[in-house]
Design a protein around this motif. Structure first.
Motif, PDB file in Angstrom:
ATOM      1  N   THR A 310       0.734  -1.379  -0.207  1.00  0.00           N
ATOM      2  CA  THR A 310       0.153   0.272  -0.107  1.00  0.00           C
ATOM      3  C   THR A 310       0.528   1.028   0.095  1.00  0.00           C
ATOM      4  O   THR A 310       1.997   1.315   0.172  1.00  0.00           O
ATOM      5  CB  THR A 310      -0.774   0.554   1.198  1.00  0.00           C
ATOM      6  OG1 THR A 310      -1.853   1.197   0.880  1.00  0.00           O
ATOM      7  CG2 THR A 310      -0.164   0.579   2.636  1.00  0.00           C
ATOM      8  N   ASN A 311       0.318   2.264  -0.343  1.00  0.00           N
ATOM      9  CA  ASN A 311       1.133   3.772  -0.265  1.00  0.00           C
ATOM     10  C   ASN A 311       0.569   4.151   0.644  1.00  0.00           C
ATOM     11  O   ASN A 311      -0.154   5.061   0.860  1.00  0.00           O
ATOM     12  CB  ASN A 311       0.781   4.522  -1.529  1.00  0.00           C
ATOM     13  CG  ASN A 311       1.491   5.179  -2.319  1.00  0.00           C
ATOM     14  OD1 ASN A 311       2.622   6.453  -1.244  1.00  0.00           O
ATOM     15  ND2 ASN A 311       0.954   5.830  -3.438  1.00  0.00           N
ATOM     16  N   PRO A 312       1.838   4.762   1.201  1.00  0.00           N
ATOM     17  CA  PRO A 312       1.708   5.176   2.482  1.00  0.00           C
ATOM     18  C   PRO A 312       1.391   6.755   2.500  1.00  0.00           C
ATOM     19  O   PRO A 312       0.701   7.215   3.764  1.00  0.00           O
ATOM     20  CB  PRO A 312       2.707   5.062   3.220  1.00  0.00           C
ATOM     21  CG  PRO A 312       4.492   5.214   2.093  1.00  0.00           C
ATOM     22  CD  PRO A 312       3.035   4.152   0.944  1.00  0.00           C
ATOM     23  N   SER A 313       1.444   7.201   1.717  1.00  0.00           N
ATOM     24  CA  SER A 313       1.726   8.773   1.323  1.00  0.00           C
ATOM     25  C   SER A 313      -0.243   9.323   2.184  1.00  0.00           C
ATOM     26  O   SER A 313      -0.606  10.343   1.998  1.00  0.00           O
ATOM     27  CB  SER A 313       2.222  10.032   0.450  1.00  0.00           C
ATOM     28  OG  SER A 313       3.702   9.136   0.517  1.00  0.00           O
ATOM     29  N   PRO A 314      -0.986   9.099   0.643  1.00  0.00           N
ATOM     30  CA  PRO A 314      -2.059   8.827   0.683  1.00  0.00           C
ATOM     31  C   PRO A 314      -3.294   9.344   2.026  1.00  0.00           C
ATOM     32  O   PRO A 314      -2.765   7.585   2.169  1.00  0.00           O
ATOM     33  CB  PRO A 314      -2.979   8.391  -0.746  1.00  0.00           C
ATOM     34  CG  PRO A 314      -1.418   7.971  -0.878  1.00  0.00           C
ATOM     35  CD  PRO A 314      -0.576   8.263  -0.325  1.00  0.00           C
ATOM     36  N   VAL A 315      -4.087   9.600   1.927  1.00  0.00           N
ATOM     37  CA  VAL A 315      -4.890   9.342   2.805  1.00  0.00           C
ATOM     38  C   VAL A 315      -6.166   9.826   2.860  1.00  0.00           C
ATOM     39  O   VAL A 315      -6.695  10.751   2.890  1.00  0.00           O
ATOM     40  CB  VAL A 315      -4.499  10.273   4.240  1.00  0.00           C
ATOM     41  CG1 VAL A 315      -3.777   9.836   5.105  1.00  0.00           C
ATOM     42  CG2 VAL A 315      -4.478  11.553   4.288  1.00  0.00           C
ATOM     43  N   LYS A 316      -6.818   9.086   1.844  1.00  0.00           N
ATOM     44  CA  LYS A 316      -7.770   9.214   1.395  1.00  0.00           C
ATOM     45  C   LYS A 316      -9.130   9.181   1.951  1.00  0.00           C
ATOM     46  O   LYS A 316     -10.132  10.454   1.717  1.00  0.00           O
ATOM     47  CB  LYS A 316      -8.161   7.822   0.095  1.00  0.00           C
ATOM     48  CG  LYS A 316      -6.982   7.731  -1.543  1.00  0.00           C
ATOM     49  CD  LYS A 316      -7.009   6.471  -1.765  1.00  0.00           C
ATOM     50  CE  LYS A 316      -6.692   6.428  -2.984  1.00  0.00           C
ATOM     51  NZ  LYS A 316      -5.721   5.367  -3.776  1.00  0.00           N
ATOM     52  N   ASN A 317      -9.335   8.482   3.113  1.00  0.00           N
ATOM     53  CA  ASN A 317     -10.438   8.456   4.258  1.00  0.00           C
ATOM     54  C   ASN A 317     -11.109   9.772   4.463  1.00  0.00           C
ATOM     55  O   ASN A 317     -11.879   9.987   4.648  1.00  0.00           O
ATOM     56  CB  ASN A 317     -10.331   7.507   5.334  1.00  0.00           C
ATOM     57  CG  ASN A 317     -11.025   5.940   4.397  1.00  0.00           C
ATOM     58  OD1 ASN A 317     -11.422   5.928   3.349  1.00  0.00           O
ATOM     59  ND2 ASN A 317     -10.533   4.841   4.582  1.00  0.00           N
ATOM     60  N   ILE A 318      -9.624  10.423   5.466  1.00  0.00           N
ATOM     61  CA  ILE A 318      -9.542  11.844   6.020  1.00  0.00           C
ATOM     62  C   ILE A 318      -9.493  12.897   5.159  1.00  0.00           C
ATOM     63  O   ILE A 318     -10.619  13.604   5.507  1.00  0.00           O
ATOM     64  CB  ILE A 318      -7.457  11.899   6.397  1.00  0.00           C
ATOM     65  CG1 ILE A 318      -7.265  10.495   7.545  1.00  0.00           C
ATOM     66  CG2 ILE A 318      -7.824  12.863   7.297  1.00  0.00           C
ATOM     67  CD1 ILE A 318      -6.355  10.788   8.406  1.00  0.00           C
ATOM     68  N   GLN A 319      -8.824  13.057   3.428  1.00  0.00           N
ATOM     69  CA  GLN A 319      -9.449  13.601   2.648  1.00  0.00           C
ATOM     70  C   GLN A 319     -11.395  13.716   2.038  1.00  0.00           C
ATOM     71  O   GLN A 319     -11.933  14.749   2.266  1.00  0.00           O
ATOM     72  CB  GLN A 319      -8.398  13.717   1.778  1.00  0.00           C
ATOM     73  CG  GLN A 319      -7.302  14.094   1.491  1.00  0.00           C
ATOM     74  CD  GLN A 319      -7.081  15.471   2.126  1.00  0.00           C
ATOM     75  OE1 GLN A 319      -7.890  16.036   2.328  1.00  0.00           O
ATOM     76  NE2 GLN A 319      -5.834  15.041   3.318  1.00  0.00           N
ATOM     77  N   LYS A 320     -11.469  12.602   2.159  1.00  0.00           N
ATOM     78  CA  LYS A 320     -13.090  12.362   2.286  1.00  0.00           C
ATOM     79  C   LYS A 320     -14.090  13.069   3.306  1.00  0.00           C
ATOM     80  O   LYS A 320     -14.905  14.118   2.875  1.00  0.00           O
ATOM     81  CB  LYS A 320     -13.661  11.328   1.549  1.00  0.00           C
ATOM     82  CG  LYS A 320     -15.362  10.524   1.740  1.00  0.00           C
ATOM     83  CD  LYS A 320     -15.118   9.801   1.425  1.00  0.00           C
ATOM     84  CE  LYS A 320     -14.146   7.951   0.569  1.00  0.00           C
ATOM     85  NZ  LYS A 320     -14.761   7.015   0.486  1.00  0.00           N
ATOM     86  N   ILE A 321     -13.383  12.626   4.323  1.00  0.00           N
ATOM     87  CA  ILE A 321     -13.783  13.367   5.185  1.00  0.00           C
ATOM     88  C   ILE A 321     -14.231  14.901   5.544  1.00  0.00           C
ATOM     89  O   ILE A 321     -15.144  15.806   6.353  1.00  0.00           O
ATOM     90  CB  ILE A 321     -14.140  12.538   7.183  1.00  0.00           C
ATOM     91  CG1 ILE A 321     -13.906  10.846   6.941  1.00  0.00           C
ATOM     92  CG2 ILE A 321     -14.890  13.301   8.118  1.00  0.00           C
ATOM     93  CD1 ILE A 321     -13.649  10.416   8.279  1.00  0.00           C
TER      94      ILE A 321
END
Length: 327
Positions: A310-321
């Motif tokens: 998995t790519n450690p950099s993106p935080v997709k769920n945090i950005q979605k919220i």
């Protein structure tokens, strides 16, 4: 992410810069920040809990404590400068006439602070906020140590140990001699639960957060002696809920007698989890022990992300919220 972690020792040296501030009539200190920008407040509070005669409150909320007033030293921390909750807290602190000092790289917060002297540090841009931790913590520590007459830390000694840790745990070092790689292997396919004591409590929380964000792994944390009064009750043999738990105990390399007793006593029931791992601090000074253990945790979370592909950099769920809460 690896490039940012490699900069950790240099960031510590550059960030540990005190600023002259007026501490006259200061009766309390409030630190406001969210996520990666808020952990610096936790570390500061733990580091100075037995050194300052005034309370330190960490506020991870858009509403600041009611007692905050003109006698409050108010640190507002936002790497991006655009964190909604932090900006709202800053506006409240301004209305209450708090003595405001900020750490931010840019954004709306920087625009709102008209007096540039109220910005005690500007971190470099284009870093993941959680990877910029030294810039979000050490300027506050250096400033308080200087202005409250506390002993300054020799950051150069700390940097030397951090560089040694990086060298021993670099990607090319094989797992047999690489502590972070070995820990990542142990944590794969487990639910990590990070335990610590006293000033290391926020270090355990940092591990938890880095495992969440970098490794996309569910993890939690707790601390001694509190966990011996509740959480251990769930650690009974054959409890199906704990079959995947990996208990990671972060402890001082020279623990106090009572702390050592608490940890050893808990192991009699913690052994019912899937595994127990022990991580000892490195160095002699409290700041060195804290930062070196954080660095090991950051590297461990990176290697675990690699193991999980998995790519450690993106935080997709945090950005979605974030997007949904700003609609």
């Amino acid at each position: 992410m690896l490039d940012d972690i490699k900069k950790f020792p240099d960031m510590c040296e550059k960030a540990y810069q005190p600023t002259e501030i007026d501490t006259k009539n200061i009766r309390n200190i409030v630190i406001t920040g969210m996520g990666g920008s808020g952990i610096g407040g936790d570390l500061l509070k733990a580091h100075l809990r037995d050194k300052l005669d005034i309370p330190i409150i960490v506020n991870k909320n858009s509403n600041i404590p009611n007692f905050a007033d003109q006698n409050t030293l108010f640190f507002v921390i936002s790497y991006s400068g655009n964190t909604k909750e932090t900006i709202k807290a800053y506006e409240q602190a301004t209305k209450k006439d708090c003595k405001i000092k900020a750490i931010t790289s840019n954004g709306k917060l920087k625009e709102k602070i008209r007096n540039p002297q109220n910005i005690i540090h500007q971190p470099p841009k284009n870093i993941q906020p959680r990877a910029a931790l030294p810039h979000l913590y050490l300027p506050m520590l250096a400033t308080l140590q200087k202005n409250f007459g506390l002993k300054q830390t020799n950051i150069h000694e700390t940097k030397k140990i951090l560089q040694e840790i990086l060298e021993k745990n670099k990607p090319k070092t094989k797992k047999q001699k690489n502590q972070a790689k070995k820990l990542a292997i142990e944590l794969k396919n487990t639910i990590p639960i990070i335990y610590s004591h006293t000033y290391l409590k926020p270090v355990a929380y940092r591990w938890k957060c880095q495992l969440n964000e970098n490794s996309k792994t569910y993890a939690t944390s707790n601390y001694y002696p509190e966990l011996n009064h509740n959480e251990v009750e769930a650690m009974y043999k054959n409890n199906p809920q704990i079959k995947d738990l990996a208990v990671c105990i972060i402890k001082d390399n020279k623990p106090k007698k009572q702390t050592k007793k608490s940890i050893n006593a808990s192991k009699t029931v913690l052994k019912n989890a899937k595994k127990i791992l022990t991580i000892e601090t490195k160095g002699k000074k409290r700041l060195t022990k804290t930062l070196s253990t954080i660095l090991i945790g950051d590297l461990t979370s990176l290697y675990l992300a690699i193991l999980k592909k998995t790519n450690p950099s993106p935080v997709k769920n945090i950005q979605k919220i974030k997007r949904k809460t700003q609609e």
